[in-house]
Scaffold this motif. Sequence first.
Motif, PDB file in Angstrom:
ATOM      1  N   ASN A 101      -1.832  40.555 -14.938  1.00  0.00           N
ATOM      2  CA  ASN A 101      -2.212  39.700 -13.820  1.00  0.00           C
ATOM      3  C   ASN A 101      -2.541  40.565 -12.611  1.00  0.00           C
ATOM      4  N   ALA A 102      -3.245  39.963 -11.656  1.00  0.00           N
ATOM      5  CA  ALA A 102      -3.503  40.666 -10.396  1.00  0.00           C
ATOM      6  C   ALA A 102      -2.932  39.841  -9.252  1.00  0.00           C
ATOM      7  N   ILE A 103      -2.426  40.538  -8.259  1.00  0.00           N
ATOM      8  CA  ILE A 103      -2.014  39.887  -7.013  1.00  0.00           C
ATOM      9  C   ILE A 103      -3.077  40.231  -5.977  1.00  0.00           C
ATOM     10  N   MET A 104      -3.512  39.215  -5.248  1.00  0.00           N
ATOM     11  CA  MET A 104      -4.503  39.447  -4.192  1.00  0.00           C
ATOM     12  C   MET A 104      -3.839  39.219  -2.838  1.00  0.00           C
ATOM     13  N   PRO A 105      -3.289  40.281  -2.244  1.00  0.00           N
ATOM     14  CA  PRO A 105      -2.699  40.096  -0.916  1.00  0.00           C
ATOM     15  C   PRO A 105      -3.785  39.785   0.105  1.00  0.00           C
ATOM     16  N   GLY A 106      -3.381  39.020   1.115  1.00  0.00           N
ATOM     17  CA  GLY A 106      -4.280  38.773   2.257  1.00  0.00           C
ATOM     18  C   GLY A 106      -3.946  39.778   3.344  1.00  0.00           C
ATOM     19  N   LEU A 107      -3.756  39.276   4.559  1.00  0.00           N
ATOM     20  CA  LEU A 107      -3.430  40.176   5.675  1.00  0.00           C
ATOM     21  C   LEU A 107      -1.922  40.405   5.675  1.00  0.00           C
ATOM     22  N   ILE A 108      -1.541  41.609   5.333  1.00  0.00           N
ATOM     23  CA  ILE A 108      -0.123  41.959   5.196  1.00  0.00           C
ATOM     24  C   ILE A 108       0.221  43.013   6.246  1.00  0.00           C
ATOM     25  N   ASP A 160      -4.556  48.766  20.449  1.00  0.00           N
ATOM     26  CA  ASP A 160      -3.106  48.806  20.422  1.00  0.00           C
ATOM     27  C   ASP A 160      -2.592  48.119  19.142  1.00  0.00           C
ATOM     28  N   LYS A 161      -1.530  48.680  18.572  1.00  0.00           N
ATOM     29  CA  LYS A 161      -0.972  48.153  17.322  1.00  0.00           C
ATOM     30  C   LYS A 161      -0.555  46.687  17.458  1.00  0.00           C
ATOM     31  N   GLN A 162       0.157  46.383  18.567  1.00  0.00           N
ATOM     32  CA  GLN A 162       0.662  45.026  18.781  1.00  0.00           C
ATOM     33  C   GLN A 162      -0.493  44.029  18.890  1.00  0.00           C
ATOM     34  N   GLU A 163      -1.562  44.464  19.554  1.00  0.00           N
ATOM     35  CA  GLU A 163      -2.731  43.603  19.717  1.00  0.00           C
ATOM     36  C   GLU A 163      -3.353  43.310  18.341  1.00  0.00           C
ATOM     37  N   LEU A 164      -3.420  44.335  17.505  1.00  0.00           N
ATOM     38  CA  LEU A 164      -3.981  44.164  16.166  1.00  0.00           C
ATOM     39  C   LEU A 164      -3.119  43.205  15.335  1.00  0.00           C
ATOM     40  N   ILE A 165      -1.800  43.356  15.460  1.00  0.00           N
ATOM     41  CA  ILE A 165      -0.882  42.466  14.719  1.00  0.00           C
ATOM     42  C   ILE A 165      -1.140  41.016  15.129  1.00  0.00           C
ATOM     43  N   GLU A 166      -1.312  40.771  16.443  1.00  0.00           N
ATOM     44  CA  GLU A 166      -1.560  39.406  16.917  1.00  0.00           C
ATOM     45  C   GLU A 166      -2.917  38.893  16.455  1.00  0.00           C
ATOM     46  N   GLN A 167      -3.933  39.745  16.561  1.00  0.00           N
ATOM     47  CA  GLN A 167      -5.293  39.354  16.127  1.00  0.00           C
ATOM     48  C   GLN A 167      -5.305  38.965  14.655  1.00  0.00           C
ATOM     49  N   ARG A 168      -4.652  39.777  13.826  1.00  0.00           N
ATOM     50  CA  ARG A 168      -4.638  39.513  12.378  1.00  0.00           C
ATOM     51  C   ARG A 168      -3.861  38.240  12.075  1.00  0.00           C
ATOM     52  N   GLY A 169      -2.754  38.037  12.787  1.00  0.00           N
ATOM     53  CA  GLY A 169      -1.938  36.841  12.568  1.00  0.00           C
ATOM     54  C   GLY A 169      -2.721  35.564  12.814  1.00  0.00           C
ATOM     55  N   LYS A 170      -3.567  35.582  13.846  1.00  0.00           N
ATOM     56  CA  LYS A 170      -4.346  34.379  14.219  1.00  0.00           C
ATOM     57  C   LYS A 170      -5.368  34.011  13.147  1.00  0.00           C
ATOM     58  N   PRO A 178      -4.118  30.972   8.182  1.00  0.00           N
ATOM     59  CA  PRO A 178      -3.748  29.575   8.424  1.00  0.00           C
ATOM     60  C   PRO A 178      -2.264  29.392   8.768  1.00  0.00           C
ATOM     61  N   MET A 179      -1.383  30.191   8.196  1.00  0.00           N
ATOM     62  CA  MET A 179       0.043  30.051   8.502  1.00  0.00           C
ATOM     63  C   MET A 179       0.401  30.645   9.861  1.00  0.00           C
ATOM     64  N   GLY A 180      -0.557  31.326  10.505  1.00  0.00           N
ATOM     65  CA  GLY A 180      -0.352  31.792  11.877  1.00  0.00           C
ATOM     66  C   GLY A 180       0.255  33.171  12.022  1.00  0.00           C
ATOM     67  N   HIS A 181       0.544  33.814  10.915  1.00  0.00           N
ATOM     68  CA  HIS A 181       1.092  35.174  10.983  1.00  0.00           C
ATOM     69  C   HIS A 181       0.756  35.916   9.692  1.00  0.00           C
ATOM     70  N   MET A 182       0.827  37.251   9.768  1.00  0.00           N
ATOM     71  CA  MET A 182       0.591  38.050   8.565  1.00  0.00           C
ATOM     72  C   MET A 182       1.770  37.910   7.603  1.00  0.00           C
ATOM     73  N   GLY A 183       1.526  38.250   6.365  1.00  0.00           N
ATOM     74  CA  GLY A 183       2.627  38.343   5.403  1.00  0.00           C
ATOM     75  C   GLY A 183       3.300  39.698   5.539  1.00  0.00           C
ATOM     76  N   SER A 184       4.404  39.859   4.823  1.00  0.00           N
ATOM     77  CA  SER A 184       5.053  41.172   4.795  1.00  0.00           C
ATOM     78  C   SER A 184       4.982  41.710   3.369  1.00  0.00           C
ATOM     79  N   ALA A 185       5.314  42.991   3.237  1.00  0.00           N
ATOM     80  CA  ALA A 185       5.303  43.611   1.903  1.00  0.00           C
ATOM     81  C   ALA A 185       6.270  42.897   0.964  1.00  0.00           C
ATOM     82  N   TRP A 186       7.308  42.270   1.530  1.00  0.00           N
ATOM     83  CA  TRP A 186       8.270  41.548   0.670  1.00  0.00           C
ATOM     84  C   TRP A 186       7.615  40.328   0.020  1.00  0.00           C
TER      85      TRP A 186
END
Length: 264
Positions: free
Chosen positions: A187-194, A210-220, A223-231
Amino acid sequence: MRLMDKAAIVVGAGQTPGHAIGNGRATAILFAREGARVLLVDRDLASADETRVLIEREGGTASTFRADVTVDSQCKAVVDACVERFGRIDVLHNNVGIGAGDQSITEVSEEAFVRILNVNLKGPFSMCRHAIPVMRAQKSGVITNISSIAAVAATTTLTAYRASKAALNALTQNIAIDNAAYGIRANAIMPGLIDTPMAIEGNAKRLNIDKQELIEQRGKRVPMGHMGSAWDVAYAALFLASDEAKFITGVLLPVDGGQSCRVG
Ligand SMILES: NC(=O)c1ccc[n+]([C@@H]2O[C@H](COP(=O)([O-])OP(=O)(O)OC[C@H]3O[C@@H](n4cnc5c(N)ncnc54)[C@H](O)[C@@H]3O)[C@@H](O)[C@H]2O)c1
Protein backbone atom coordinates in the motif's frame (compact mmCIF):
# COMPACT_ATOMS: atom_id res chain seq x y z
CA MET A 1 1.57 -4.68 20.78
CA ARG A 2 0.08 -4.62 17.29
CA LEU A 3 3.40 -5.61 15.67
CA MET A 4 4.50 -8.11 18.32
CA ASP A 5 7.49 -10.23 17.16
CA LYS A 6 7.50 -8.71 13.68
CA ALA A 7 10.71 -7.68 11.94
CA ALA A 8 10.45 -4.30 10.22
CA ILE A 9 12.73 -2.27 7.98
CA VAL A 10 12.23 1.50 8.00
CA VAL A 11 14.17 3.12 5.18
CA GLY A 12 14.82 6.78 5.92
CA ALA A 13 14.58 6.26 9.68
CA GLY A 14 16.72 9.26 10.52
CA GLN A 15 15.55 12.75 9.79
CA THR A 16 16.41 16.19 8.52
CA PRO A 17 17.36 18.24 11.60
CA GLY A 18 14.65 20.66 12.76
CA HIS A 19 11.89 21.67 15.15
CA ALA A 20 9.62 18.62 14.79
CA ILE A 21 9.87 14.86 14.38
CA GLY A 22 10.12 13.45 10.83
CA ASN A 23 7.81 10.82 9.33
CA GLY A 24 10.44 8.07 9.24
CA ARG A 25 11.61 8.55 12.81
CA ALA A 26 8.05 8.70 14.22
CA THR A 27 7.11 5.52 12.32
CA ALA A 28 10.20 3.64 13.51
CA ILE A 29 9.51 4.64 17.13
CA LEU A 30 5.83 3.64 16.88
CA PHE A 31 6.66 0.28 15.27
CA ALA A 32 9.08 -0.46 18.13
CA ARG A 33 6.54 0.62 20.76
CA GLU A 34 4.11 -1.87 19.21
CA GLY A 35 6.57 -4.75 19.59
CA ALA A 36 8.49 -4.80 16.29
CA ARG A 37 12.24 -5.24 16.00
CA VAL A 38 13.20 -2.43 13.66
CA LEU A 39 16.12 -2.12 11.25
CA LEU A 40 16.75 1.62 10.94
CA VAL A 41 18.18 2.38 7.51
CA ASP A 42 19.51 5.75 6.41
CA ARG A 43 22.36 7.17 4.38
CA ASP A 44 22.99 9.35 7.44
CA LEU A 45 24.00 6.75 10.02
CA ALA A 46 24.33 9.28 12.86
CA SER A 47 20.71 10.31 12.36
CA ALA A 48 19.52 6.67 12.31
CA ASP A 49 21.52 6.16 15.51
CA GLU A 50 19.64 9.02 17.18
CA THR A 51 16.41 7.17 16.36
CA ARG A 52 17.89 3.94 17.78
CA VAL A 53 18.76 5.67 21.07
CA LEU A 54 15.19 7.03 21.34
CA ILE A 55 13.78 3.52 20.79
CA GLU A 56 16.17 1.83 23.21
CA ARG A 57 15.40 4.41 25.90
CA GLU A 58 11.77 3.24 25.74
CA GLY A 59 12.87 -0.41 25.99
CA GLY A 60 12.40 -1.19 22.28
CA THR A 61 14.64 -3.21 19.93
CA ALA A 62 16.35 -1.58 16.97
CA SER A 63 19.58 -1.68 15.04
CA THR A 64 20.98 0.59 12.37
CA PHE A 65 22.29 0.10 8.86
CA ARG A 66 23.84 2.66 6.53
CA ALA A 67 22.60 2.60 2.93
CA ASP A 68 21.86 4.97 0.08
CA VAL A 69 18.65 3.86 -1.66
CA THR A 70 19.93 5.04 -5.03
CA VAL A 71 22.53 2.24 -4.97
CA ASP A 72 20.83 -1.08 -5.77
CA SER A 73 23.56 -3.23 -4.18
CA GLN A 74 23.15 -1.30 -0.92
CA CYS A 75 19.39 -2.02 -0.96
CA LYS A 76 20.22 -5.73 -1.34
CA ALA A 77 22.60 -5.39 1.63
CA VAL A 78 19.75 -3.92 3.73
CA VAL A 79 17.58 -6.96 3.00
CA ASP A 80 20.44 -9.36 3.80
CA ALA A 81 21.17 -7.50 7.05
CA CYS A 82 17.54 -7.72 8.17
CA VAL A 83 17.40 -11.47 7.50
CA GLU A 84 20.75 -11.96 9.25
CA ARG A 85 19.80 -9.92 12.32
CA PHE A 86 16.09 -10.69 12.69
CA GLY A 87 15.62 -13.90 10.65
CA ARG A 88 12.83 -12.52 8.45
CA ILE A 89 11.19 -9.38 6.97
CA ASP A 90 7.58 -8.78 7.95
CA VAL A 91 7.38 -5.09 7.11
CA LEU A 92 9.23 -2.95 4.58
CA HIS A 93 8.47 0.74 5.06
CA ASN A 94 9.93 2.99 2.34
CA ASN A 95 9.95 6.52 3.75
CA VAL A 96 12.79 8.19 1.83
CA GLY A 97 11.70 11.05 -0.41
CA ILE A 98 13.22 14.32 -1.56
CA GLY A 99 12.07 17.37 -3.46
CA ALA A 100 15.00 19.77 -3.30
CA GLY A 101 15.77 21.43 -6.62
CA ASP A 102 12.33 20.78 -8.11
CA GLN A 103 10.73 23.48 -10.25
CA SER A 104 8.15 23.97 -13.00
CA ILE A 105 8.78 22.06 -16.24
CA THR A 106 10.75 24.85 -17.92
CA GLU A 107 12.79 25.62 -14.79
CA VAL A 108 13.70 22.22 -13.37
CA SER A 109 17.15 21.00 -14.38
CA GLU A 110 17.65 17.59 -15.94
CA GLU A 111 20.02 16.76 -13.08
CA ALA A 112 17.38 17.58 -10.41
CA PHE A 113 14.67 15.67 -12.32
CA VAL A 114 16.82 12.54 -12.56
CA ARG A 115 18.02 12.82 -8.93
CA ILE A 116 14.47 13.13 -7.55
CA LEU A 117 13.21 10.16 -9.59
CA ASN A 118 16.26 8.16 -8.60
CA VAL A 119 15.63 8.66 -4.88
CA ASN A 120 11.81 8.69 -4.75
CA LEU A 121 11.05 5.98 -7.32
CA LYS A 122 14.11 3.86 -8.04
CA GLY A 123 14.95 3.69 -4.31
CA PRO A 124 11.67 1.97 -3.31
CA PHE A 125 11.87 -0.14 -6.51
CA SER A 126 15.28 -1.48 -5.44
CA MET A 127 14.19 -2.08 -1.86
CA CYS A 128 11.05 -3.93 -2.99
CA ARG A 129 12.73 -6.08 -5.62
CA HIS A 130 15.20 -7.41 -3.07
CA ALA A 131 12.74 -7.79 -0.17
CA ILE A 132 9.95 -9.50 -2.13
CA PRO A 133 11.76 -12.85 -2.70
CA VAL A 134 12.26 -13.11 1.08
CA MET A 135 8.59 -12.27 1.69
CA ARG A 136 7.47 -14.74 -1.00
CA ALA A 137 9.46 -17.51 0.68
CA GLN A 138 7.79 -16.61 4.00
CA LYS A 139 4.39 -16.39 2.25
CA SER A 140 3.78 -13.10 4.06
CA GLY A 141 4.94 -9.53 4.22
CA VAL A 142 3.78 -5.93 4.11
CA ILE A 143 5.21 -3.13 2.01
CA THR A 144 4.26 0.49 2.66
CA ASN A 145 5.54 3.20 0.36
CA ILE A 146 5.41 6.83 1.43
CA SER A 147 3.99 8.75 -1.50
CA SER A 148 2.32 12.19 -1.33
CA ILE A 149 -0.99 13.81 -2.26
CA ALA A 150 1.16 15.66 -4.80
CA ALA A 151 0.79 12.41 -6.78
CA VAL A 152 -2.90 13.12 -7.36
CA ALA A 153 -3.03 16.93 -7.37
CA ALA A 154 -0.84 19.19 -9.49
CA THR A 155 1.36 21.94 -8.07
CA THR A 156 3.34 23.81 -10.72
CA THR A 157 6.64 23.77 -8.85
CA LEU A 158 6.57 20.04 -8.11
CA THR A 159 7.25 18.57 -11.53
CA ALA A 160 9.73 15.80 -10.72
CA TYR A 161 8.40 15.20 -7.21
CA ARG A 162 4.85 14.75 -8.48
CA ALA A 163 5.92 12.45 -11.32
CA SER A 164 8.00 10.36 -8.92
CA LYS A 165 5.17 9.96 -6.40
CA ALA A 166 2.54 9.21 -9.08
CA ALA A 167 4.84 6.51 -10.44
CA LEU A 168 5.42 5.22 -6.92
CA ASN A 169 1.63 4.85 -6.53
CA ALA A 170 1.55 2.86 -9.78
CA LEU A 171 4.50 0.72 -8.70
CA THR A 172 2.79 0.03 -5.37
CA GLN A 173 -0.38 -1.22 -7.07
CA ASN A 174 1.63 -3.40 -9.45
CA ILE A 175 3.46 -4.95 -6.52
CA ALA A 176 0.14 -5.48 -4.74
CA ILE A 177 -1.40 -7.33 -7.66
CA ASP A 178 1.69 -9.38 -8.54
CA ASN A 179 2.21 -10.53 -4.97
CA ALA A 180 -1.26 -10.91 -3.47
CA ALA A 181 -1.17 -14.67 -4.07
CA TYR A 182 2.02 -14.88 -2.01
CA GLY A 183 0.39 -13.28 1.03
CA ILE A 184 2.22 -9.99 0.47
CA ARG A 185 0.34 -6.70 0.83
CA ALA A 186 1.53 -3.40 -0.65
CA ASN A 187 0.00 0.00 0.00
CA ALA A 188 1.00 3.64 -0.28
CA ILE A 189 0.36 6.45 2.16
CA MET A 190 -0.11 9.88 0.63
CA PRO A 191 0.68 12.48 3.28
CA GLY A 192 -0.62 15.99 2.75
CA LEU A 193 0.89 18.99 4.49
CA ILE A 194 2.79 17.55 7.44
CA ASP A 195 4.73 19.56 10.00
CA THR A 196 8.14 17.93 9.57
CA PRO A 197 11.61 19.49 9.31
CA MET A 198 11.92 18.53 5.65
CA ALA A 199 8.76 20.50 4.86
CA ILE A 200 9.21 23.46 7.20
CA GLU A 201 12.93 24.14 7.61
CA GLY A 202 13.62 23.22 3.99
CA ASN A 203 10.84 25.36 2.48
CA ALA A 204 11.26 28.33 4.88
CA LYS A 205 14.85 28.58 3.70
CA ARG A 206 13.93 28.14 0.04
CA LEU A 207 11.12 30.74 0.16
CA ASN A 208 13.09 33.01 2.48
CA ILE A 209 10.23 33.35 4.98
CA ASP A 210 9.88 32.90 8.72
CA LYS A 211 9.23 29.32 9.88
CA GLN A 212 6.21 30.28 12.01
CA GLU A 213 4.68 32.18 9.10
CA LEU A 214 5.11 29.14 6.85
CA ILE A 215 3.49 26.87 9.46
CA GLU A 216 0.46 29.21 9.59
CA GLN A 217 0.25 29.54 5.79
CA ARG A 218 0.34 25.77 5.32
CA GLY A 219 -2.22 25.19 8.07
CA LYS A 220 -4.73 27.50 6.36
CA ARG A 221 -4.56 25.39 3.18
CA VAL A 222 -5.84 22.29 5.01
CA PRO A 223 -9.64 21.84 5.45
CA MET A 224 -9.02 20.80 9.08
CA GLY A 225 -7.22 24.12 9.61
CA HIS A 226 -3.80 22.81 10.58
CA MET A 227 -1.01 20.61 9.27
CA GLY A 228 -0.71 16.99 10.28
CA SER A 229 2.19 15.67 12.30
CA ALA A 230 4.57 12.80 11.59
CA TRP A 231 2.60 10.78 14.16
CA ASP A 232 -0.49 10.95 11.91
CA VAL A 233 1.52 9.32 9.13
CA ALA A 234 3.04 6.84 11.59
CA TYR A 235 -0.35 5.68 12.93
CA ALA A 236 -1.59 5.08 9.37
CA ALA A 237 1.59 3.09 8.69
CA LEU A 238 1.08 1.10 11.90
CA PHE A 239 -2.44 0.14 10.86
CA LEU A 240 -1.36 -0.91 7.36
CA ALA A 241 1.56 -2.92 8.76
CA SER A 242 -0.58 -4.68 11.37
CA ASP A 243 -2.73 -7.77 10.90
CA GLU A 244 -5.79 -5.53 11.34
CA ALA A 245 -5.23 -4.53 7.70
CA LYS A 246 -4.85 -8.14 6.48
CA PHE A 247 -7.42 -7.71 3.66
CA ILE A 248 -6.09 -4.32 2.52
CA THR A 249 -3.72 -4.17 -0.43
CA GLY A 250 -3.21 -1.84 -3.40
CA VAL A 251 -4.60 1.11 -1.43
CA LEU A 252 -3.36 4.70 -1.86
CA LEU A 253 -4.31 6.26 1.48
CA PRO A 254 -4.36 10.05 1.87
CA VAL A 255 -3.38 11.32 5.33
CA ASP A 256 -4.07 14.97 4.61
CA GLY A 257 -6.84 16.49 6.76
CA GLY A 258 -9.18 16.39 3.74
CA GLN A 259 -6.97 18.41 1.41
CA SER A 260 -6.99 16.08 -1.59
CA CYS A 261 -10.79 15.79 -1.74
CA ARG A 262 -11.46 19.53 -1.70
CA VAL A 263 -12.65 21.19 -4.90
CA GLY A 264 -11.93 24.94 -5.10
N1 LIG B 1 6.50 16.51 5.30
C1 LIG B 1 5.55 16.61 4.41
O1 LIG B 1 4.79 17.59 4.36
C2 LIG B 1 5.38 15.48 3.43
C3 LIG B 1 4.26 15.52 2.59
C4 LIG B 1 4.09 14.50 1.68
C5 LIG B 1 4.98 13.46 1.62
N2 LIG B 1 6.06 13.45 2.44
C6 LIG B 1 7.00 12.32 2.32
O2 LIG B 1 7.45 11.87 3.59
C7 LIG B 1 8.74 11.26 3.43
C8 LIG B 1 9.86 11.83 4.30
O3 LIG B 1 9.43 12.42 5.40
P1 LIG B 1 10.42 12.73 6.58
O4 LIG B 1 9.78 13.86 7.29
O5 LIG B 1 10.74 11.51 7.35
O6 LIG B 1 11.77 13.28 5.87
P2 LIG B 1 13.18 13.42 6.51
O7 LIG B 1 13.97 14.19 5.53
O8 LIG B 1 13.09 13.96 7.90
O9 LIG B 1 13.74 11.94 6.60
C9 LIG B 1 14.11 11.26 5.52
C10 LIG B 1 15.40 10.53 5.81
O10 LIG B 1 15.76 9.99 4.56
C11 LIG B 1 17.16 10.01 4.49
N3 LIG B 1 17.57 9.95 3.09
C12 LIG B 1 17.50 10.92 2.16
N4 LIG B 1 17.99 10.47 1.01
C13 LIG B 1 18.38 9.19 1.21
C14 LIG B 1 18.96 8.19 0.39
N5 LIG B 1 19.26 8.43 -0.90
N6 LIG B 1 19.20 6.97 0.93
C15 LIG B 1 18.93 6.72 2.22
N7 LIG B 1 18.40 7.63 3.05
C16 LIG B 1 18.11 8.85 2.55
C17 LIG B 1 17.58 11.31 5.14
O11 LIG B 1 18.93 11.23 5.60
C18 LIG B 1 16.57 11.43 6.28
O12 LIG B 1 17.09 10.93 7.50
C19 LIG B 1 9.16 11.51 1.99
O13 LIG B 1 8.90 10.38 1.21
C20 LIG B 1 8.29 12.68 1.60
O14 LIG B 1 8.14 12.77 0.21
C21 LIG B 1 6.28 14.43 3.34
